[in-house]
Design a protein around this motif. Structure first.
Motif, short mmCIF file in Angstrom:
data_model
loop_
_atom_site.label_atom_id
_atom_site.label_comp_id
_atom_site.label_asym_id
_atom_site.label_seq_id
_atom_site.Cartn_x
_atom_site.Cartn_y
_atom_site.Cartn_z
N LYS A 175 0.84 -1.22 0.00
CA LYS A 175 0.00 0.00 0.00
C LYS A 175 0.87 1.26 0.00
CE LYS A 175 -3.79 -2.05 2.70
NZ LYS A 175 -4.52 -1.97 3.99
N GLU A 176 1.85 1.27 0.87
CA GLU A 176 2.72 2.44 0.96
C GLU A 176 3.49 2.65 -0.33
OE1 GLU A 176 5.10 1.59 4.36
OE2 GLU A 176 3.48 1.97 5.81
N GLU A 220 1.10 4.18 -2.96
CA GLU A 220 0.84 5.59 -2.68
C GLU A 220 2.05 6.46 -3.05
OE1 GLU A 220 -1.87 6.94 -1.92
OE2 GLU A 220 -3.12 5.29 -1.23
N ILE A 277 -7.85 1.13 -2.77
CA ILE A 277 -6.59 1.58 -3.39
C ILE A 277 -6.53 1.12 -4.85
CG2 ILE A 277 -4.08 1.36 -3.29
CD1 ILE A 277 -4.29 1.11 -0.29
N HIS A 289 -6.35 4.12 -7.78
CA HIS A 289 -5.14 4.32 -8.60
C HIS A 289 -5.12 3.43 -9.84
CE1 HIS A 289 -3.62 6.85 -5.44
NE2 HIS A 289 -3.59 5.86 -4.56
#
Length: 521
Positions: free
Chosen positions: A66-67, A70, A101, A105
């Motif tokens: 996830k990080e 992002e 997410i 995206h």
């Protein structure tokens, strides 16, 4: 958007050792690599979760993905890959959080089992259905496991993590039972016994004792955990488990703490009376809690009294209000000097000490023979590993020549694992030194003999902890102080001579009842 480079991320996860036997991280990774190769792309980054449940919210590998998304989604098109949807999650809330997410995206998601999943209504429905099916399987398995645990619990088989001092083993009927975990078991018993008898004035002293015992390395001990330990009825082997409606029963396990001792500890913990206020002066009064009043048997406490011009004077005192001598203060020097005189009288017989040293030497030599056999086996295993490493190295070279990246990755992993095993074995073999040949062993034997010959030396030069342990070890019962006659007969193990503890010239030697050495002729 289409001109941006595509980067593929892959998450491999197994939740337990049992699962890993059939579907480990390496096999998942290999399957993903082969799938990517067959479909004309490569995997750029791998993320791993070994021993992490798909039902839980704490997912380190998934959080890293996830990080990364992002942070990098503006510069790259990102593809996320799993072996199947159950590797992503077995919990709808975890999946829903990640799905946001994916939609936000425009992340491409695919699995080895199901292929590419479209980011449309049908694709999202299919992914959600797969996760729900995985959650159903996990929930049903959890219910079956819980039912089996309940059934075994009703039969007296403890199904949970054991408390300190006990460990899980499999009995002859292939059932898990709890047995003593030495030397921790003996230390836990001493903690209960010491607290019930008053040798430890507070639970914090119990915590310090456990921390300084040296047998709980890697275990974080604090006052809260010790409080829970002292209240844990599991140690008695006779208790109820109300959560599952199991009444009080006797369980199939070792009874580490007798019921009477456990009840004595609970009674002391529930006392409403407050202990006398005292400062942190434990180092100044090493006999506090270890020496008892002869008139009532209550452990004595150390304190400072203000004298002329406020100068503090150290005293020991019995604080039992029912004792006729509870207001009698004994100067610290008087009682500690008397104990030193008592310890100076202790003198072990040379013949017994010689026999003790000889027995210890023989035990050590026997142990070294066993270690030598293990070292020989380790050397044999190293030779076998060298043969296998040479063979795999050849296969790796062939795979590199043919350009088979999947086999190259597989052989590299095997070589890494075998070299790790080899290094561990070589470290054990190279670091072995016969114990009896070391100066440390000879020094320890000499100091041990000196201690039994003159145990009073440790009282003069030892730390607070060493002094307390010395008193507990040398006296079969707590030494008792008579307000009028001082120390009378102090019972010590039979290893010491007949003059031991005869300090007043009037008392008869009490015959020891435990800690006696027995030797065969």
């Amino acid at each position: 958007m289409k001109n941006k480079p595509v980067e593929t991320l892959c998450l491999c996860r197994v939740s337990s050792d049992k699962q890993a036997k059939n579907e480990n991280i390496t096999s998942q990774k290999q399957a993903c690599i082969l799938y990517a190769k067959h479909n004309g792309f490569v995997i750029d980054k791998f993320f791993y979760e070994d021993g992490v449940s798909g039902r839980g919210e704490d997912r380190p590998g998934l959080q890293q993905i996830k990080e990364y998304i992002e942070r990098e989604h503006k510069n790259k098109r990102i593809r996320v890959m799993f072996y199947d949807m159950s590797r992503l999650a077995r919990n709808m809330s975890v999946y829903t959080d990640f799905e946001k997410i994916i939609i936000k995206h425009e992340i491409e998601l695919l699995t080895v089992v199901g292929g590419k999943s479209e980011n449309n209504a049908m694709g999202r429905f299919a992914r959600g259905f797969d996760v729900l099916r995985a959650q159903l399987f996990s929930d049903e398995l959890s219910e079956k496991t819980t039912g089996s645990m309940k059934a075994l619990s009703t039969l007296g088989y403890y199904q949970f993590n054991p408390p300190l001092g006990l460990k899980r083993v499999q009995n002859a009927e292939k059932r898990i039972i709890l047995v003593r975990d030495e030397p921790r078991a003996s230390v836990v018993y001493e903690a209960f016994d010491g607290y019930a008898a008053g040798r430890f004035a507070t639970k914090h002293e119990v915590t310090l004792f456990l921390q300084q015992s040296g047998v709980f390395n890697g275990v974080k001990l604090n006052d809260t955990k010790v409080d829970a330990m002292l209240k844990n009825e599991v140690y008695t082997g006779i208790f109820a488990y109300e959560k599952w409606g199991i009444p009080r029963q006797e369980w199939n396990m070792d009874k580490l703490i007798p019921v009477e001792l456990f009840q004595a500890v609970q009674a002391r913990m529930q006392r409403s009376g407050r202990a006398p206020k005292r400062s942190n002066n434990a180092a100044d009064f090493p006999l506090a809690g270890l020496v008892c009043c002869e008139h009532c048997g209550h452990p004595m406490t150390g304190y400072y009294a203000k004298g002329y011009k406020g100068k503090p004077h150290p005293y020991y005192r019995c604080y039992n209000k029912q004792c006729a001598y509870n207001k009698k203060s004994i100067p610290r020097g008087l009682i500690e000097n008397a104990l030193q005189e008592c310890l100076d009288c202790a003198d072990a017989d040379d013949g017994i000490l010689d026999l003790f040293v000889e027995v210890l030497n023989r035990v050590c030599c026997a142990k070294e023979q066993d270690i030598k056999v293990q070292i020989q086996k380790a050397r044999s295993d190293i030779e076998k590993l060298n043969t296998r490493i040479a063979s795999i190295t050849g296969l790796l070279a062939d795979a590199a020549t043919t350009g088979d990246n999947a086999l190259v990755e597989l052989y590299r992993g095997q070589l890494l694992n075998m070299n790790r095993q080899k290094n561990e074995l070589e470290s054990r073999v190279g670091g072995y030194t016969p114990l009896s040949a070391t100066a440390t062993f000879r020094t320890a034997m000499t100091r041990g003999r000196e201690f039994f010959k003159h145990p009073g030396i440790l009282w003069k030069i030892g730390t607070l902890h060493q002094k307390k342990r010395l008193v507990r070890m040398l006296f079969l019962d707590k030494p008792q102080w008579n307000a009028e006659n001082g120390f009378r007969t102090a019972r010590m193990p039979r290893i010491f001579n007949k003059n031991t503890a005869q300090t007043d010239g009037e008392s008869f030697l009490a015959a020891p009842t435990r800690f006696e050495l027995v030797f065969s002729p």
